[in-house]
Enzyme design. Structure first.
Site, PDB file in Angstrom:
ATOM      1  CB  CYS A 152      -0.953   0.004   1.192  1.00  0.00           C
ATOM      2  SG  CYS A 152      -0.155   0.147   2.806  1.00  0.00           S
ATOM      3  CG  HIS A 184      -2.729   4.139   7.189  1.00  0.00           C
ATOM      4  ND1 HIS A 184      -3.753   3.277   6.833  1.00  0.00           N
ATOM      5  CD2 HIS A 184      -1.826   4.049   6.175  1.00  0.00           C
ATOM      6  CE1 HIS A 184      -3.461   2.689   5.686  1.00  0.00           C
ATOM      7  NE2 HIS A 184      -2.298   3.144   5.259  1.00  0.00           N
TER       8      HIS A 184
END
Length: 625
Positions: free
Chosen positions: A379, A548
């Protein structure tokens, strides 16, 4: 063989394409200010030579070196190419830069690999800087005495070959090779790797060159698309043609018409015939452009035309379009109702091959799995979604006993030994660049995705077909109890239950603020969480989102921490609702154990429903912590 040619052609074009803006700037300066330009200006015309002889080759060499050896390879390529330029002062050394740049990148890459783990502490900067200086100097000398003169000889041969074609009136036949090569995605390699260097040399002598017109003419593709618009029997294809015409003709994206050829390969004779006629017309009228047309739109094509022959340039485009239309139309009429969708998928697969990637986007296709040893979930930041995805998939394949390691990382730092990279669709290009050797599994989210199910089924088939050793699954880090207490990443104060539904950004900012209040991050991290969500959704599936920060925001993290926000009525994350919004601030791998516990809890559907809507703070703490 075809794939090797495609990869080579794509590599050549990949050195040029990032620098197209510089070519355009040089082209405009040439078109405007030279003696025969639109606005002749002797002072400004002096910019032409330095840009052509120094700026463009150095930029190409830097890009080529960077592709092989990263930033250090780029610097090496630029240094070494100066030797090539000075060693061949009579010719612009674009082709020399295409050789020297990758060579320099390769040299410094091999040096860095040899020094990995062997540098004395405290001498890293000294060794890194002096290695570039010394090897750059040596390659510049090689370039001066060997590569520069050699590439000059190559250019003389190529130029002579072109002159033979011109003298015997055979240049129009080049279209027989140009148009099929374009459909194989070699268009940029041909235009900028072969025709542009020759065209530059011709333009330096005559003020213009027909070489710039051979590949970039938008007329052949326009005629083809007009034929499909007028005569296609497939409604979807017919309706798509007008949009494709605009993108191709005005945007200069020739790739848009390649699927229409792949749908019915015989129709390629239309663009071939159109380009043959246009090149013949340009040869007879002694036409040419003053600089490369990039991209190949009618706007760029006409803007590079000398002011004395703009009508001739436009007429050549019309001739190409008319002939291509007339030849393509009966073929399209006879073609029936073949599907454009299938051709577009074929085009996508070919484009992936042309990028030199061994990667594949899995969408139900059969993929060999015999040699897979390491799967990497990637990611943007490598701290949240990929960690959960890796943990879940690791647990899923563990019973198969295939000996496969499953781990996670940032998409920009995929290890070289990765056999498969799993990432979200929007990160595909970055994943391919980071790990060109790996197969690519592109997904929507990390917890529930059909492509992951397909990939798992293939691994399951491998397990059923062979006896494999015990799994070499990456072990969870062992953490002593006192260390856990000292570095508690989930606290009761970080768990909020029964919250009222809010919009996505508000929920993300609330999680970020709680991370800050508990001392896990500073205030800048909140905006980084929002930016990350705008880039790629952090919705994981199964009613869970884990917002996040971006990879660039790691310095704003003080220590690893997780907060859990429970929204019984859900928060809209696109088309899905998240009932658990789990904010993450991670340093290293300290937060991965809790993410593993979160993933484990998702396997129990009854427990998951309780956690999402009814669980109290103590239950969540016991489950996740």
């Amino acid at each position: 063989m075809k794939n090797a040619v495609q990869r080579f052609g794509k590599f050549l074009s990949s050195m040029v394409m990032p620098n197209i803006g510089a070519f355009i700037a040089w082209g405009f300066i040439t078109a405007l200010f030279i003696e025969k330009g639109w606005l002749p200006n002797a002072q400004l015309a002096t910019l032409n030579g330095p840009m052509l002889n120094y700026l463009l080759p150095v930029l190409i060499a830097f890009q080529g070196g960077k592709l092989i050896g990263g930033d250090r390879g780029g610097v090496m390529g630029a240094i070494a190419t100066i030797g090539v330029i000075v060693g061949a002062p009579d010719y612009p050394m674009l082709m020399g830069a295409m050789v020297m740049g990758p060579l320099a990148g390769f040299v410094i890459k091999k040096f860095d690999q040899a020094m990995d783990g062997r540098m004395p502490a405290g001498f890293e900067m000294l060794i890194n800087n002096f290695s570039i200086g010394i090897f750059g100097m040596l390659l510049a000398i090689v370039g001066y005495y060997a590569i520069g003169p050699f590439m000059s000889a190559v250019l003389i041969v190529l130029k002579g070959g072109v002159q033979v074609l011109v003298n015997h009136n055979l240049l129009p036949l080049a279209a027989i090779f140009i148009e099929p090569a374009k459909v194989l995605f070699l268009n940029n390699a041909i235009n900028h790797g072969i025709f542009t260097p020759i065209g530059i040399e011709q333009a330096a002598e005559a003020g213009k060159s027909i070489m710039y017109m051979l590949e970039a003419n938008p007329g052949p593709g326009l005629g083809l698309l007009l034929a499909y618009w007028a005569f296609s029997k497939d409604k979807a294809t017919k309706d798509s043609a007008p949009g494709a015409i605009i993108i191709h003709f005005f945007g200069g994206i020739h790739e848009i018409y390649f699927p229409y050829i792949l749908m019915n390969p015989l129709v390629i004779v239309g663009p071939i015939a159109g380009n043959i006629c246009a090149i013949l017309f340009y040869s007879i009228t002694k036409a040419g452009l003053v600089g490369p047309s990039a991209p190949g739109s009618i706007i760029a094509f006409m803007s590079m035309s000398p002011k004395t022959s703009i009508a001739i340039t436009a007429l050549g485009v019309l001739i190409a379009a008319a002939v291509s239309f007339l030849v393509s139309s009966p073929i399209v009429k006879m073609a029936g109702s073949k599907s454009l969708e299938d051709a577009q998928k074929k085009t996508s697969d070919m484009k992936a091959e042309s990028k030199g990637q061994a990667a594949e986007v899995l969408s139900g296709a059969d993929v060999k799995t015999d040699n897979i040893k390491k799967i990497v979930f990637a990611c943007d930041a490598g701290m949240g979604s990929s960690a959960m995805g890796a943990t879940k998939f690791r647990n899923r394949i563990k019973p198969l006993n295939l000996g496969i390691t499953v781990t996670n990382t940032s998409v920009d730092n995929v290890p070289a030994d990765a056999d498969v990279v799993v990432c979200q669709y929007i990160l595909q290009d970055r994943a391919v660049k980071s790990a060109p050797q790996a197969r690519l599994v592109a997904i929507g989210n990390f917890l529930q995705d059909p492509n992951l199910d397909t990939f798992y089924a293939e691994l399951e088939g491998r397990a059923n077909a062979t006896s494999a050793p015990a799994p070499a699954v990456e072990a969870e880090p062992e953490v002593k109890e006192e260390k856990k207490a000292k570095k508690a990443v989930l606290k009761k104060e970080g768990i909020k239950t029964g919250l009222k539904s809010v919009d996505k950004e508000t929920a993300i900012r609330a999680a970020g603020q709680l991370l800050c209040d508990l001392g896990f991050a500073n205030e800048d991290y909140i905006q980084a969480m929002v930016d990350r969500e705008n880039m790629v959704s952090t919705y994981m599936g199964m009613g869970v989102a884990i917002p996040h920060g971006t990879s660039n925001a790691k310095e704003t993290v003080k220590k690893s921490g997780i907060v859990v926000m429970q929204y019984p009525e859900g928060v809209d994350f696109g088309d899905e609702k998240a009932y658990l919004v789990i904010g993450i601030a991670g340093v290293g791998d300290e937060h991965l154990e809790i993410l593993g516990n979160i993933v484990a809890s998702l396997e129990d559907e009854e427990l998951l429903e309780t956690l999402k809507k009814n669980a109290d703070v103590d239950t969540i703490m016991k489950t996740f912590g």
